[in-house]
Design an enzyme around this catalytic site. Structure first.
Site, PDB file in Angstrom:
ATOM      1  N   LYS A 301      -2.622  11.395  -5.223  1.00  0.00           N
ATOM      2  CA  LYS A 301      -1.949  11.497  -6.830  1.00  0.00           C
ATOM      3  C   LYS A 301      -2.400  11.103  -7.986  1.00  0.00           C
ATOM      4  O   LYS A 301      -2.214  12.235  -9.214  1.00  0.00           O
ATOM      5  CB  LYS A 301      -0.777  10.090  -7.052  1.00  0.00           C
ATOM      6  CG  LYS A 301       0.753  10.346  -5.773  1.00  0.00           C
ATOM      7  CD  LYS A 301       1.170   9.691  -5.670  1.00  0.00           C
ATOM      8  CE  LYS A 301       2.498   9.894  -5.186  1.00  0.00           C
ATOM      9  NZ  LYS A 301       3.848   8.193  -4.994  1.00  0.00           N
ATOM     10  N   ASP A 339       8.473   9.823  -9.151  1.00  0.00           N
ATOM     11  CA  ASP A 339       8.364   8.148  -7.987  1.00  0.00           C
ATOM     12  C   ASP A 339       8.757   7.215  -9.566  1.00  0.00           C
ATOM     13  O   ASP A 339      10.223   6.337  -8.936  1.00  0.00           O
ATOM     14  CB  ASP A 339       6.876   8.033  -8.528  1.00  0.00           C
ATOM     15  CG  ASP A 339       6.789   8.179  -6.712  1.00  0.00           C
ATOM     16  OD1 ASP A 339       7.781   8.647  -6.330  1.00  0.00           O
ATOM     17  OD2 ASP A 339       5.994   8.036  -6.965  1.00  0.00           O
TER      18      ASP A 339
HETATM   19  N1  NAP Z   1      10.083   3.961  -1.951  1.00  0.00           N
HETATM   20  C1  NAP Z   1       8.931   5.150  -2.979  1.00  0.00           C
HETATM   21  O1  NAP Z   1      10.282   6.086  -3.357  1.00  0.00           O
HETATM   22  C2  NAP Z   1       7.918   4.562  -2.680  1.00  0.00           C
HETATM   23  C3  NAP Z   1       7.174   5.789  -3.387  1.00  0.00           C
HETATM   24  C4  NAP Z   1       5.698   5.584  -3.253  1.00  0.00           C
HETATM   25  C5  NAP Z   1       5.230   4.047  -3.086  1.00  0.00           C
HETATM   26  N2  NAP Z   1       5.776   3.827  -2.370  1.00  0.00           N
HETATM   27  C6  NAP Z   1       5.552   2.555  -1.902  1.00  0.00           C
HETATM   28  O2  NAP Z   1       4.794   1.608  -2.311  1.00  0.00           O
HETATM   29  C7  NAP Z   1       3.914   0.529  -1.867  1.00  0.00           C
HETATM   30  C8  NAP Z   1       2.145   0.973  -2.695  1.00  0.00           C
HETATM   31  O3  NAP Z   1       2.211   2.674  -2.862  1.00  0.00           O
HETATM   32  P1  NAP Z   1       1.335   2.971  -3.933  1.00  0.00           P
HETATM   33  O4  NAP Z   1       0.950   4.030  -3.693  1.00  0.00           O
HETATM   34  O5  NAP Z   1       1.427   2.179  -4.918  1.00  0.00           O
HETATM   35  O6  NAP Z   1      -0.301   1.838  -3.281  1.00  0.00           O
HETATM   36  P2  NAP Z   1      -1.822   1.584  -4.091  1.00  0.00           P
HETATM   37  O7  NAP Z   1      -2.424   2.725  -4.593  1.00  0.00           O
HETATM   38  O8  NAP Z   1      -2.723   1.738  -2.824  1.00  0.00           O
HETATM   39  O9  NAP Z   1      -1.771   0.863  -3.952  1.00  0.00           O
HETATM   40  C9  NAP Z   1      -1.776  -0.616  -3.481  1.00  0.00           C
HETATM   41  C10 NAP Z   1      -1.130  -2.674  -3.489  1.00  0.00           C
HETATM   42  O10 NAP Z   1      -0.521  -2.363  -2.830  1.00  0.00           O
HETATM   43  C11 NAP Z   1      -1.466  -3.944  -3.509  1.00  0.00           C
HETATM   44  N3  NAP Z   1      -1.424  -4.370  -1.429  1.00  0.00           N
HETATM   45  C12 NAP Z   1      -1.402  -3.917  -0.585  1.00  0.00           C
HETATM   46  N4  NAP Z   1      -2.204  -5.144   0.768  1.00  0.00           N
HETATM   47  C13 NAP Z   1      -2.063  -5.282   0.079  1.00  0.00           C
HETATM   48  C14 NAP Z   1      -1.504  -7.015   0.848  1.00  0.00           C
HETATM   49  N5  NAP Z   1      -1.943  -7.416   2.474  1.00  0.00           N
HETATM   50  N6  NAP Z   1      -1.380  -7.971   0.172  1.00  0.00           N
HETATM   51  C15 NAP Z   1      -1.611  -8.342  -1.244  1.00  0.00           C
HETATM   52  N7  NAP Z   1      -1.395  -7.015  -2.087  1.00  0.00           N
HETATM   53  C16 NAP Z   1      -1.815  -6.040  -1.134  1.00  0.00           C
HETATM   54  C17 NAP Z   1      -3.270  -3.729  -3.341  1.00  0.00           C
HETATM   55  O11 NAP Z   1      -3.478  -4.693  -4.305  1.00  0.00           O
HETATM   56  P3  NAP Z   1      -5.049  -4.820  -4.463  1.00  0.00           P
HETATM   57  O12 NAP Z   1      -5.168  -3.987  -6.008  1.00  0.00           O
HETATM   58  O13 NAP Z   1      -5.540  -5.950  -4.234  1.00  0.00           O
HETATM   59  O14 NAP Z   1      -5.948  -3.277  -3.607  1.00  0.00           O
HETATM   60  C18 NAP Z   1      -2.383  -2.427  -4.508  1.00  0.00           C
HETATM   61  O15 NAP Z   1      -2.058  -3.497  -5.899  1.00  0.00           O
HETATM   62  C19 NAP Z   1       3.537   1.775  -0.407  1.00  0.00           C
HETATM   63  O16 NAP Z   1       3.714   0.864   0.716  1.00  0.00           O
HETATM   64  C20 NAP Z   1       4.316   2.721  -0.309  1.00  0.00           C
HETATM   65  O17 NAP Z   1       4.914   3.235   0.576  1.00  0.00           O
HETATM   66  C21 NAP Z   1       7.072   3.680  -2.293  1.00  0.00           C
END
Ligand code: NAP
Length: 516
Positions: A301, A339
């Site tokens: 992305k 999104d």
């Molecule tokens: N519903 C939808 O349509 C949709 C769309 C997009 C994304 N999502 C969901 O949103 C979530 C995040 O996606 P993303 O693209 O933003 O991922 P990303 O860019 O990798 O960001 C992940 C975030 O989660 C935090 N994190 C991950 N594991 C953690 C843990 N065990 N404990 C505490 N914090 C944790 C990370 O913290 P750090 O900065 O400390 O690493 C970071 O802030 C995913 O589950 C994804 O499936 C849903």
């Protein structure tokens, strides 16, 4: 049987017994196949004349008989004379096709010279399990296979990168122009697009397994997916191609959703999974106007912002593009982020308690909006809520990232520990954008039930499971809850509208999602 000139659908039969093969052949016919490939090298015992007679007599579909040796990726370990004899018997018994490997084709052609029945076709095949050679090498391979006396050329390679597929597509198109029947295949998940787009480029046939686990080569889709998800019978030279770019991408529900939506509005388009390692390379290799638009997911992305010719201002501020359109007027790639619209509109409607979308003032205006997470989704939610006039707080495991994002958009940063006792006012909104609580870790939750009492509305971007522990506890604490599924549906609807310029078939898309 498919129409003249269209790509045939072939089910490989890889059972260990002839009885099971015969049953699978009937199942292949019922599933909608045009022909089967009888892989006799998979049989645990094989008596050529008796077994071929049993399999070919009264067969419900035309058949390719293949007796693949180990040295070409098959199961047979004996000497070539036994194989040749079995294949000759198959030809005599009326098999429509026999497949022989290029390395020994000359010898086999000599053996059957002058004895070929009128409608019989000899497939001469070459398999490369490591890579896809250069266009020049593929071109000379076609010439060698033709020269040995093939009626149908078969070339199978392996995709190390999705860009490799373009070389095989060129070969197919070239053969099509010269009216040389060719079966092309690119193995591996990175080659999947070739199998799905075969009818667009004029391949003689494409393989679909009878079921998951019954594949004869890596990356083979099922015949049911080819027919029912990808609507392969409708793919023609004019079909526009859309797809989801990601790594991994195999789990994506996008193909099920978008292909059904395209079909429902009668659009000549297909949506395919695109396992991409390097986004810039992919976009430059697939630059034809027929590759009309893409969804973008993890980890591309952010790179997508740099790879597009133009980026919508909000997507640029968020620093993430999840939708790319090839603008028909000038072929330029334009990036968007649906999104944030999906998530924010879902939360707004959750607050309003209805789905009225056109109220002039956002119900987020003036509210304290707490985002857990500072990744792609976190940024999208924080920017979106800020746009709507909310006051933003970011809490993240890595505090530094929370601070960076808070500074960027003009908000406050907290550690996750601080968030536990953070309740400066009533009526706050909480959005979890981390993967905490996502399947299989469904007992995890980003905030205690006690702390949830300060929130009026709680949103969770996680949508597997549909109701996360966070949402369940928030509801028990009296908050209105908004599911990540709602964001997922709405971002997909936004993409459909950008892809097609048409209103998304909302009830159909909701229906499909509810069944997944
Ligand atoms: N519903 C939808 O349509 C949709 C769309 C997009 C994304 N999502 C969901 O949103 C979530 C995040 O996606 P993303 O693209 O933003 O991922 P990303 O860019 O990798 O960001 C992940 C975030 O989660 C935090 N994190 C991950 N594991 C953690 C843990 N065990 N404990 C505490 N914090 C944790 C990370 O913290 P750090 O900065 O400390 O690493 C970071 O802030 C995913 O589950 C994804 O499936 C849903």
């Amino acid at each position: 049987m498919a129409m003249e000139g269209s790509t045939l659908l072939c089910v490989p039969l890889v059972a260990k017994t002839v009885e099971q093969m015969a049953a699978d052949m009937a199942a292949a016919k019922a599933a909608g196949a045009d022909l089967v490939e009888i892989r006799v090298d998979h049989l645990s015992t094989f008596r050529p004349r008796e077994d071929l007679e049993f399999l070919l007599k009264g067969r419900p579909l035309p058949a390719i008989v293949t007796y693949r040796p180990k040295w070409e990726g098959g199961e047979y370990e004996g000497d070539d004379n036994r194989r040749f004899e079995a294949l000759r018997i198959a030809m005599d018994l009326g098999a429509e096709y026999v497949d022989i490997e290029l390395k020994v084709a000359e010898e086999f052609v000599r053996l059957i010279s002058g004895k070929k029945p009128e409608n019989f076709k000899l497939i001469v095949s070459s398999h490369n399990y490591q890579s896809t050679p250069s266009s020049e090498e593929l071109g000379s391979l076609v010439a060698r296979i033709q020269a040995v006396g093939a009626d149908i050329v078969k070339i199978v390679t392996t995709a190390v990168d999705i860009v490799d597929v373009t070389r095989m597509l060129q070969v197919i198109v070239h053969c099509q122009e010269k009216q040389v029947p060719v079966i092309g295949l690119v193995m591996g998940e990175r080659g999947m697009i070739f199998r799905l787009l075969c009818p667009k480029f004029g391949g003689y046939l494409t393989f679909g397994s009878l079921d998951v686990g019954k594949e004869s080569a890596p990356g083979q889709p099922t015949i049911s997916d080819l027919l029912n998800v990808y609507n392969i019978r409708k793919i023609t030279a004019d079909t526009k191609v859309y797809g989801i770019i990601g790594k991994p991408v195999g789990h994506s529900k996008g193909p099920i959703l978008h292909n059904a939506a395209f079909k429902s509005v009668g659009l000549n388009a297909v949506y395919v999974p695109l396992l991409v390692d390097d986004l810039a390379n992919f976009l430059s290799a697939y630059s034809s106007p027929d590759f009309a638009g893409f969804s973008c997911t993890i980890p591309h992305k952010e790179a997508a912002v740099r790879c597009c010719d133009e980026v919508d201002p909000i997507a640029k501020s968020i620093g993430a593009v999840n939708t790319i359109i090839r603008r028909p007027a000038d072929g330029k790639l334009v990036g968007y982020n649906t999104d944030y619209i999906g998530a924010i509109s879902a939360i707004e409607d959750g607050i309003r308690g209805s789905r009225a979308k056109d109220a002039a003032v956002s119900p987020l205006a003036g509210k304290l909006f707490v985002v857990i997470g500072a990744g792609g989704a976190g940024k999208a939610l924080a920017y979106g809520a800020k746009e709507k006039g909310a006051r933003i707080v970011i809490a993240n495991r890595t505090y530094e990232r929370a601070r960076e994002l808070a500074n960027l958009i003009g908000g406050r940063a907290l550690t996750l520990a601080e968030l536990e006792s953070f309740h400066p006012e009533e009526g706050m909104i909480l959005a979890n954008t981390t993967s905490i609580g996502m399947h299989p870790n469904v007992i995890d939750t980003p905030l205690s039930k006690q702390a949830l009492r300060s929130y009026a509305v709680v949103f969770d971007a996680v949508y597997t499971p549909k109701v996360t522990r966070l949402l369940r506890e928030a509801e028990e604490s009296g908050a209105a809850v908004v599911s990540g599924l709602e964001m997922f549906i709405r971002q997909a609807m936004g993409q459909f509208e950008l892809f097609t310029g048409l209103a998304a078939p909302e009830s159909l898309m909701r229906n499909i999602i509810s069944r997944l």
